[in-house]
Design a protein around this motif. Structure first.
Motif, short mmCIF file in Angstrom:
data_model
loop_
_atom_site.label_atom_id
_atom_site.label_comp_id
_atom_site.label_asym_id
_atom_site.label_seq_id
_atom_site.Cartn_x
_atom_site.Cartn_y
_atom_site.Cartn_z
N ASN A 1 75.17 47.29 115.28
CA ASN A 1 74.66 46.59 116.48
C ASN A 1 73.31 47.15 116.90
O ASN A 1 72.40 46.41 117.26
N ALA B 1 69.80 45.21 116.98
CA ALA B 1 69.10 45.03 118.26
C ALA B 1 67.63 45.42 118.18
O ALA B 1 66.82 44.95 118.98
N ASP C 1 69.73 53.04 120.91
CA ASP C 1 68.72 52.20 120.24
C ASP C 1 67.51 52.01 121.14
O ASP C 1 67.50 52.43 122.29
N ILE D 1 70.82 44.90 127.02
CA ILE D 1 71.79 43.82 127.24
C ILE D 1 71.60 43.29 128.66
O ILE D 1 71.61 44.06 129.61
N PHE E 1 82.87 37.16 121.83
CA PHE E 1 81.59 37.04 122.56
C PHE E 1 80.48 37.54 121.65
O PHE E 1 80.46 38.68 121.21
N THR E 2 79.53 36.65 121.34
CA THR E 2 78.40 37.04 120.52
C THR E 2 77.16 36.28 120.95
O THR E 2 77.26 35.16 121.45
N THR E 3 76.00 36.89 120.79
CA THR E 3 74.73 36.19 121.04
C THR E 3 73.98 36.02 119.72
O THR E 3 72.82 35.64 119.73
N LYS E 4 74.67 36.33 118.60
CA LYS E 4 74.00 36.28 117.29
C LYS E 4 74.43 35.04 116.52
O LYS E 4 75.58 34.64 116.59
N THR F 1 80.34 37.66 114.81
CA THR F 1 81.75 37.30 114.98
C THR F 1 82.22 37.63 116.39
O THR F 1 83.25 37.14 116.83
N GLY F 2 81.49 38.50 117.07
CA GLY F 2 81.89 38.89 118.41
C GLY F 2 83.12 39.78 118.42
O GLY F 2 83.78 39.93 119.45
N GLY G 1 83.03 43.02 116.77
CA GLY G 1 82.66 44.41 116.53
C GLY G 1 83.03 45.33 117.69
O GLY G 1 83.70 46.35 117.50
N LEU G 2 82.62 44.96 118.88
CA LEU G 2 82.88 45.83 120.03
C LEU G 2 84.34 45.76 120.47
O LEU G 2 84.88 46.73 121.02
#
Ligand code: ADP
Length: 210
Positions: free
Chosen positions: A115, A119, A143, A148, A161-164, A168-169, A171-172
């Protein structure tokens, strides 16, 4: 369902193109590349989904934080380098080993590091740090990305939840789940000079499994 249907639609479209005799050779190659890319994405989604839906109980071993970080730099250093991002290790002297599941802690640090690299919108460094605080180990990933937005902060740990575009949303969500199962916690901090720091706190000694 949406996360699976989109790549499937991409594969179907590409397969149709390959099937048609009218499709020129370069477009066929492009279509094959799309199929490979979408298959990788589905694979990644499935791995994350299974990790999330069927978490394995941690098997506790003594884990050396410096070695953990070296392993992540070995895994992600090359792709970071291609973006002009340096992964730097910052481990305080005398940081003790922590009781944890080696594979799962690796997964946590890898997800945070990926991530962080993603970013980064310019050259710079991502710092992977480990230090002791009281009876816990603090592992952090810092980073120099855009950070965010405030309104997203309470959503980033939600599954899906993803903004990419190709995210996949999960990871976190996986990070949060693993850390919780280690009796620890995750916090997100905004850096004064820009970017984010994700900090994971894991008890050095684990109590009886929950
Ligand atoms: P994914 O990476 O597939 O999107 P995650 O659960 O790992 O899923 O992350 C969810 C969202 O949190 C990301 O899409 C991104 O918007 C935000 N995010 C996570 N880490 C960072 C970071 N270091 N800097 C900026 N945004 C981040």
């Amino acid at each position: 369902a949406h996360e699976i249907r989109n790549p499937l639609a991409g594969i179907k479209g590409a397969a149709n193109l390959i099937e048609s005799p009218a499709t020129p050779a370069d477009m066929r190659r492009g279509s094959l590349a799309i199929i490979h890319k979408e298959i990788r994405r589905l694979n990644r989604l499935l791995t994350n989904l299974l990790d999330f839906a069927r978490p394995r109980a941690p098997e506790f071993h003594a884990v050396d934080p410096g070695q953990l970080i070296d392993g992540i730099i070995g895994l992600a250093g090359h792709s970071a380098g291609q973006k002009g991002v340096t992964l730097r290790k910052d481990v305080a002297a005398g940081v003790p080993r922590v009781q944890g599941d080696p594979e799962q802690l690796k997964q946590v640090l890898l997800n945070l590091t990926i991530n962080a690299i993603q970013a980064m919108d310019k050259r710079g460094e991502v710092v992977l740090a480990a230090r002791r605080k009281d009876a816990s180990l603090l592992l952090s990933v810092r980073d120099q990305g855009p950070g965010i937005p405030e309104e997203d902060l309470d959503k980033i740990f939600n599954p899906f939840f993803t903004t990419k575009d190709a995210g996949t949303g999960l990871g976190l969500s996986v990070v949060h789940q693993i850390v919780t199962r280690h009796g620890g916690s995750v916090s997100v901090l905004r850096n004064s000079g820009g970017g984010m720091t994700f900090e994971v706190s894991i008890p050095l000694e684990h109590g009886s499994p929950k």
